[in-house]
Scaffold this motif. Structure first.
Motif, PDB file in Angstrom:
ATOM      1  N   VAL A 187       0.901  -1.104  -0.044  1.00  0.00           N
ATOM      2  CA  VAL A 187       0.044  -0.084   0.074  1.00  0.00           C
ATOM      3  C   VAL A 187       0.845   1.193  -0.067  1.00  0.00           C
ATOM      4  O   VAL A 187       1.830   1.493   0.961  1.00  0.00           O
ATOM      5  CB  VAL A 187      -0.835  -0.037   1.171  1.00  0.00           C
ATOM      6  CG1 VAL A 187      -1.705   1.323   1.317  1.00  0.00           C
ATOM      7  CG2 VAL A 187      -1.759  -1.013   1.048  1.00  0.00           C
ATOM      8  N   THR A 188       0.664   2.117  -0.857  1.00  0.00           N
ATOM      9  CA  THR A 188       1.473   3.468  -1.145  1.00  0.00           C
ATOM     10  C   THR A 188       0.593   4.467  -0.157  1.00  0.00           C
ATOM     11  O   THR A 188      -0.487   4.481   0.033  1.00  0.00           O
ATOM     12  CB  THR A 188       1.312   3.894  -2.650  1.00  0.00           C
ATOM     13  OG1 THR A 188       2.041   3.073  -3.190  1.00  0.00           O
ATOM     14  CG2 THR A 188       2.248   5.115  -2.588  1.00  0.00           C
ATOM     15  N   TYR A 189       1.445   4.810   0.760  1.00  0.00           N
ATOM     16  CA  TYR A 189       0.788   5.908   1.541  1.00  0.00           C
ATOM     17  C   TYR A 189       1.870   7.024   1.697  1.00  0.00           C
ATOM     18  O   TYR A 189       3.286   6.920   1.738  1.00  0.00           O
ATOM     19  CB  TYR A 189       0.313   5.376   2.887  1.00  0.00           C
ATOM     20  CG  TYR A 189       1.338   4.520   3.902  1.00  0.00           C
ATOM     21  CD1 TYR A 189       2.186   5.332   4.698  1.00  0.00           C
ATOM     22  CD2 TYR A 189       1.480   3.195   3.706  1.00  0.00           C
ATOM     23  CE1 TYR A 189       3.146   4.582   5.522  1.00  0.00           C
ATOM     24  CE2 TYR A 189       2.447   2.673   4.464  1.00  0.00           C
ATOM     25  CZ  TYR A 189       3.268   3.180   5.361  1.00  0.00           C
ATOM     26  OH  TYR A 189       4.311   2.748   6.239  1.00  0.00           O
ATOM     27  N   GLU A 190       1.407   8.220   2.424  1.00  0.00           N
ATOM     28  CA  GLU A 190       2.193   9.089   3.081  1.00  0.00           C
ATOM     29  C   GLU A 190       1.983   9.517   4.473  1.00  0.00           C
ATOM     30  O   GLU A 190       1.008   9.227   5.074  1.00  0.00           O
ATOM     31  CB  GLU A 190       1.792  10.498   2.250  1.00  0.00           C
ATOM     32  CG  GLU A 190       2.191  10.446   0.713  1.00  0.00           C
ATOM     33  CD  GLU A 190       1.631  11.700   0.069  1.00  0.00           C
ATOM     34  OE1 GLU A 190       1.017  12.698   0.639  1.00  0.00           O
ATOM     35  OE2 GLU A 190       1.831  11.745  -1.147  1.00  0.00           O
ATOM     36  N   VAL A 191       2.774   9.888   5.052  1.00  0.00           N
ATOM     37  CA  VAL A 191       2.879  10.280   6.481  1.00  0.00           C
ATOM     38  C   VAL A 191       3.119  11.655   6.684  1.00  0.00           C
ATOM     39  O   VAL A 191       3.872  12.343   6.123  1.00  0.00           O
ATOM     40  CB  VAL A 191       4.005   9.411   7.356  1.00  0.00           C
ATOM     41  CG1 VAL A 191       3.894   9.813   8.871  1.00  0.00           C
ATOM     42  CG2 VAL A 191       3.934   8.037   7.191  1.00  0.00           C
ATOM     43  N   ILE A 192       1.937  12.168   7.321  1.00  0.00           N
ATOM     44  CA  ILE A 192       1.945  13.507   7.574  1.00  0.00           C
ATOM     45  C   ILE A 192       1.504  14.007   9.038  1.00  0.00           C
ATOM     46  O   ILE A 192       0.580  13.560   9.570  1.00  0.00           O
ATOM     47  CB  ILE A 192       0.831  14.246   6.567  1.00  0.00           C
ATOM     48  CG1 ILE A 192       1.178  14.228   5.262  1.00  0.00           C
ATOM     49  CG2 ILE A 192       0.830  15.852   7.136  1.00  0.00           C
ATOM     50  CD1 ILE A 192      -0.114  14.572   4.425  1.00  0.00           C
ATOM     51  N   ASP A 193       2.807  14.244   9.700  1.00  0.00           N
ATOM     52  CA  ASP A 193       2.591  14.517  11.270  1.00  0.00           C
ATOM     53  C   ASP A 193       2.286  13.446  11.907  1.00  0.00           C
ATOM     54  O   ASP A 193       1.331  13.400  12.809  1.00  0.00           O
ATOM     55  CB  ASP A 193       1.756  15.852  11.549  1.00  0.00           C
ATOM     56  CG  ASP A 193       1.969  16.970  11.073  1.00  0.00           C
ATOM     57  OD1 ASP A 193       3.334  17.398  10.949  1.00  0.00           O
ATOM     58  OD2 ASP A 193       1.101  18.061  10.773  1.00  0.00           O
ATOM     59  N   GLY A 194       2.845  12.253  11.379  1.00  0.00           N
ATOM     60  CA  GLY A 194       2.280  10.961  12.155  1.00  0.00           C
ATOM     61  C   GLY A 194       0.979  10.292  11.593  1.00  0.00           C
ATOM     62  O   GLY A 194       0.785   9.149  11.910  1.00  0.00           O
ATOM     63  N   ALA A 195       0.272  11.136  10.920  1.00  0.00           N
ATOM     64  CA  ALA A 195      -1.148  10.583  10.226  1.00  0.00           C
ATOM     65  C   ALA A 195      -0.727   9.791   8.622  1.00  0.00           C
ATOM     66  O   ALA A 195       0.275  10.576   8.147  1.00  0.00           O
ATOM     67  CB  ALA A 195      -2.146  11.462   9.938  1.00  0.00           C
ATOM     68  N   ILE A 196      -1.379   8.611   8.580  1.00  0.00           N
ATOM     69  CA  ILE A 196      -1.173   8.212   7.243  1.00  0.00           C
ATOM     70  C   ILE A 196      -2.558   8.508   6.475  1.00  0.00           C
ATOM     71  O   ILE A 196      -3.672   8.263   6.718  1.00  0.00           O
ATOM     72  CB  ILE A 196      -0.977   6.517   7.527  1.00  0.00           C
ATOM     73  CG1 ILE A 196       0.125   6.202   8.226  1.00  0.00           C
ATOM     74  CG2 ILE A 196      -1.134   5.881   6.070  1.00  0.00           C
ATOM     75  CD1 ILE A 196       0.507   4.758   8.568  1.00  0.00           C
ATOM     76  N   VAL A 197      -1.911   9.133   5.312  1.00  0.00           N
ATOM     77  CA  VAL A 197      -3.137   9.081   4.243  1.00  0.00           C
ATOM     78  C   VAL A 197      -2.563   8.689   2.934  1.00  0.00           C
ATOM     79  O   VAL A 197      -1.409   8.532   2.404  1.00  0.00           O
ATOM     80  CB  VAL A 197      -3.291  10.857   3.959  1.00  0.00           C
ATOM     81  CG1 VAL A 197      -3.700  11.538   5.180  1.00  0.00           C
ATOM     82  CG2 VAL A 197      -2.127  11.450   3.330  1.00  0.00           C
ATOM     83  N   LEU A 198      -3.673   8.380   2.273  1.00  0.00           N
ATOM     84  CA  LEU A 198      -3.268   7.690   0.778  1.00  0.00           C
ATOM     85  C   LEU A 198      -3.253   8.818  -0.235  1.00  0.00           C
ATOM     86  O   LEU A 198      -4.280   9.691  -0.455  1.00  0.00           O
ATOM     87  CB  LEU A 198      -4.422   6.805   0.335  1.00  0.00           C
ATOM     88  CG  LEU A 198      -4.573   5.646   1.358  1.00  0.00           C
ATOM     89  CD1 LEU A 198      -5.517   4.690   0.897  1.00  0.00           C
ATOM     90  CD2 LEU A 198      -3.521   5.035   1.743  1.00  0.00           C
TER      91      LEU A 198
END
Length: 165
Positions: free
Chosen positions: A103-114
């Protein structure tokens, strides 16, 4: 049971789950990094709550083994899954598997978003309310990233479906 048979439907959990599944709903990935590892779950009970302050909610079953961990994250990502996310939705709903394999995801301030979601938001837990066999988690929205060109996936009749058109 067919419509018009005269007998009211049963109110046991199985019948209720089936009846409730007639209402199509979007599917979200609710995810964060906790203790250095990705943690997440699929939720179809997402809804907007308030514009001022910006709040959304998701419902989590008391039987969830993921929510007690996920709720401790300072930031939680909520991604509205697109029609191409059927596999991701199934992975995040599964138990005993690596929910983030491939699964490709990004981490922003500890949150995972797709990054290829119809919408993603970075949130924090604001309130929790017990409601029967679930917890209603109210999340404060800190950022949003909408992508109207992405057609969302929906959950209907206990199946993931894509919108036509």
């Amino acid at each position: 049971m067919s419509a018009g048979s005269g007998a009211p439907p049963a109110l046991d959990p199985r019948s209720l789950r089936y009846a409730y599944s007639m209402f199509p709903s979007g599917v979200t990935a609710v995810c964060a990094i906790v203790d250095g590892a990705p943690v997440g779950v699929a939720a179809s009970s997402f809804t907007s709550v308030s514009l001022d302050p910006p709040l959304v909610s998701v419902c989590m079953a008391h039987t969830s083994t993921t929510w007690p961990t996920l709720r401790s994250a300072p930031r939680i990502g909520v991604s509205v899954l697109g029609g191409h996310h059927g596999g991701v939705a199934r992975q995040l709903a599964a138990r005993g598997t690596d929910r983030f394999a491939d699964v490709t995801y990004e981490v922003i301030d500890g949150a995972i978003v797709l990054p290829d979601a119809a919408m993603s938001a970075v949130c924090s837990l604001e309130h929790e309310f017990t409601a029967g066999d679930h917890v209603i988690a109210v999340l404060r929205v800190h950022t949003v990233d909408p992508h109207p060109e992405v057609k969302p996936i929906v959950f209907h009749a206990s199946e993931f479906r894509e919108l036509a058109g």
